[in-house]
Design a protein around this motif. Sequence first.
Motif, PDB file in Angstrom:
ATOM      1  N   UNK A  38       0.993  -1.291   0.197  1.00 16.00           N
ATOM      2  CA  UNK A  38       0.033   0.065  -0.054  1.00 16.00           C
ATOM      3  C   UNK A  38       0.852   1.096   0.050  1.00 16.00           C
ATOM      4  N   UNK A  39       1.917   1.153  -0.900  1.00 21.10           N
ATOM      5  CA  UNK A  39       2.792   2.174  -0.597  1.00 21.10           C
ATOM      6  C   UNK A  39       2.368   3.520  -1.646  1.00 21.10           C
ATOM      7  N   UNK A  40       1.557   3.073  -2.411  1.00 20.86           N
ATOM      8  CA  UNK A  40       0.952   4.126  -3.305  1.00 20.86           C
ATOM      9  C   UNK A  40      -0.607   4.490  -3.138  1.00 20.86           C
ATOM     10  N   UNK A  41      -0.992   4.666  -2.118  1.00 17.89           N
ATOM     11  CA  UNK A  41      -2.591   4.862  -1.913  1.00 17.89           C
ATOM     12  C   UNK A  41      -3.216   5.721  -2.688  1.00 17.89           C
ATOM     13  N   UNK A  42      -4.290   5.659  -3.174  1.00 19.53           N
ATOM     14  CA  UNK A  42      -5.270   4.557  -2.509  1.00 19.53           C
ATOM     15  C   UNK A  42      -5.144   3.247  -3.474  1.00 19.53           C
ATOM     16  N   UNK A  43      -3.936   3.087  -4.086  1.00 17.07           N
ATOM     17  CA  UNK A  43      -3.995   1.766  -4.999  1.00 17.07           C
ATOM     18  C   UNK A  43      -3.376   0.635  -4.081  1.00 17.07           C
ATOM     19  N   UNK A 445      -9.137   3.264   3.255  1.00 19.33           N
ATOM     20  CA  UNK A 445      -8.144   2.399   2.708  1.00 19.33           C
ATOM     21  C   UNK A 445      -7.193   1.617   3.421  1.00 19.33           C
ATOM     22  N   UNK A 446      -6.684   0.517   3.030  1.00 16.63           N
ATOM     23  CA  UNK A 446      -6.635   0.007   1.699  1.00 16.63           C
ATOM     24  C   UNK A 446      -8.154  -0.686   1.584  1.00 16.63           C
ATOM     25  N   UNK A 447      -8.522  -0.828   0.301  1.00 21.06           N
ATOM     26  CA  UNK A 447      -9.826  -1.729   0.257  1.00 21.06           C
ATOM     27  C   UNK A 447      -9.373  -3.128   0.244  1.00 21.06           C
ATOM     28  N   UNK A 464     -10.137  10.608  -8.404  1.00 24.26           N
ATOM     29  CA  UNK A 464     -11.009  11.866  -8.095  1.00 24.26           C
ATOM     30  C   UNK A 464     -12.459  11.248  -7.865  1.00 24.26           C
ATOM     31  N   UNK A 465     -12.950  10.373  -8.443  1.00 15.83           N
ATOM     32  CA  UNK A 465     -14.284   9.918  -8.539  1.00 15.83           C
ATOM     33  C   UNK A 465     -14.579   9.455  -7.042  1.00 15.83           C
ATOM     34  N   UNK A 466     -13.957   8.355  -6.584  1.00 18.87           N
ATOM     35  CA  UNK A 466     -14.129   7.598  -5.461  1.00 18.87           C
ATOM     36  C   UNK A 466     -13.151   8.093  -4.240  1.00 18.87           C
ATOM     37  N   UNK A 467     -12.165   8.596  -4.469  1.00 15.76           N
ATOM     38  CA  UNK A 467     -11.372   8.846  -3.144  1.00 15.76           C
ATOM     39  C   UNK A 467     -11.388  10.324  -2.732  1.00 15.76           C
ATOM     40  N   UNK A 474      -9.152  11.244   2.296  1.00 22.07           N
ATOM     41  CA  UNK A 474      -8.845  10.441   1.231  1.00 22.07           C
ATOM     42  C   UNK A 474      -9.662   9.143   1.668  1.00 22.07           C
ATOM     43  N   UNK A 475     -10.686   8.828   1.395  1.00 20.96           N
ATOM     44  CA  UNK A 475     -11.529   7.675   1.658  1.00 20.96           C
ATOM     45  C   UNK A 475     -12.193   7.084   0.539  1.00 20.96           C
ATOM     46  N   UNK A 476     -12.737   5.954   0.211  1.00 18.71           N
ATOM     47  CA  UNK A 476     -13.462   5.617  -0.758  1.00 18.71           C
ATOM     48  C   UNK A 476     -15.038   5.643  -0.366  1.00 18.71           C
TER      49      UNK A 476
END
Length: 631
Positions: A38-43, A445-447, A464-467, A474-476
């Motif tokens: 999870x070093x590149x949130x939210x991915x 996150x993480x999902x 942009x849309x989800x997070x 920065x949440x889904x």
Amino acid sequence: MRSYRAFLDRAIRSPEAFWAEEAKLIEWQRPFSRVLDYSRPPFARWFVDGTTNLCHNAIDRHLAARAEQPALIYVSTEIDVEQTFTFRQLHQEVNRFAACLKGLGVVRGDRVLIYMPMVPEAVFAMLACARIGAIHSVVFGGFASLSLASRIDDAQPKLIVSADAGSRAGRIVPYKALLDEAIERSKAPPGSVLLVDRGLAPMRRLAGRDHDYAELRSRHLDAAVPCEWLEASEPSYILYTSGTTGQPKGVQRDTGGHAVALASSMGKIFCCNAGETYFATSDIGWVVGHSYIVYGPLLAGMATVLYEGTPVRPDGAILWRIVERHRVSVMFSAPTAIRVLKKQDPALLKRHDLSSLRLLFLAGEPLDEPTARWISEGLGKPVVDNYWQTETGWPILAIARGVEAIPAKFGSPGLPCYGYSVKLYDEHTGQEVGPNTKGVLAIEGPLPPGCMTTVWGDDERFVKTYWHSVPGRTVYSTFDWGIRDDDGYYFILGRTDDVINVAGHRLGTREIEESICSHPGIAEVAVVGVADQLKGQVAVAFAVVRDARAVELPQQRKNLEAEVMKQVDSQLGAVARPARVHFVTALPKTRSGKLLRRSVQAICEGRDPGDLTTIEDPTALEQIRSALVSA
Ligand code: PRX
């Protein structure tokens, strides 16, 4: 209850240990080196470096123990066919299909669009893609040429799998003509089209592009196509879903996380065992079809029922007849299907031997208490509400009865599922809200594994849309309103955005508006979702005509309404057709030009329209009121 909560806590506090354990449910060709990156949130990247294959886990790995057991049970009350494929036969058919795909040049990473009715070949196609590492994008058969064209443009498939026709309630629904129209409209036409000819409707074939599946299959009867071992985060599929804009989003799912999450959910949420039979009444074009008709049950070593038909043909006992005949253990359906059955003779629920059935899961839209009680008492089985989305691929909220059957509450899908850190936030301040206060339901996150990894081809849109939609966080965002009671049970209160839910089908009002607006007589339109006793919601349109004289007479209005509906049918599909189209000369907007959508919806539902201090022209709301009265 205490041990249940401790289990949920563990999944959140030690996700790596928790999911490493769940990952044992599937076979890996090469073990993963890290559970989570999870070093590149939210991915989130789950099971880094591990290689596996969904088709191997769904079919091949079961061959040793259950080759002669049923894997796919096809029941069509439309064409009166029943056909069972054992794991061995399914393996053979999927190998043949995979060989056809490869023969047509499809390789790992290519997209294959599947626009199919509910036939076994649709499942073969999905699994064949998984086998060779191609990314499938199934488009619901009820969508028409414009919806299909936009998905072709976005996914840019190398090949499309389709059929001559489907059948719905005894009526033939041609697919090929719509497909041709969509390809003609599209900017990225596929190189090949592979066609299953069911003999239901004539088909025009384009030489060089269109191939006959039966003919190709006969050349690959003994095919043995090895599984491609994919790194866990390689995409397995894209599934388009509606949001606020007119352009559907391609929900992208990975391979390893997807396999683990589904396999885990089959035991912990759905209480299933290998060798049993699972029956989800959905369609492969929706996420429930992906997760719980195709992948989930097969990963669990179960037989899955693929049903082509409606819940009331030839009569309202058909679903229960299927349960009896195939000794179904667990069923999954939508509240709308149950509300349809509620209109039938209750004696139909008692006509068949349902002793094999343990649980009925319902999802996709709010489950009202009368419907839940009616079906639960009628069947004498527990009904389990569960809440999730195309984006997550498996339940966000449910009572994980496979962990512990803690008590349920009517109207609530229950507690967060393990791995989801669910929160409720104030839509304006972004502050977390306490119990019994409405907020936007979001996930930190993480999902967990199995959830969408990005929007196909558009990482920025994903972020942009989800997070970035809850202020300052920065949440889904699920884009659903929710509320939590003092015991921690959640209740879903509808969407925060312009998505509507018609009979469990998720639709974007923007797409419907764009389709209506392309009619030459219409200048502007607003489409809202209005509560409906049977379907949950229906779409209702308020259209501003270019020339008011065109709708002066009742007959003119009727004709134009029919024309608009026909246009939506042919562009998007009948699922998106509004229940009513009313004609007005202005739409209620704020002074800055924003449509007062929630007020229009409130008026349609007989509720108070709320704060109207910013309205530009109050007579526009009056027009909505009188249009509804005179209708
Ligand atoms: O609004 C929620 C509603 O359906 C939406 C997701 O639809 P879709 O992407 O088609 O996925 C369906 C997967 C079952 C959600 O944002 N929804 C889904 N389940 C429930 C629900 N609303 C209330 N109760 C549910 N159990």
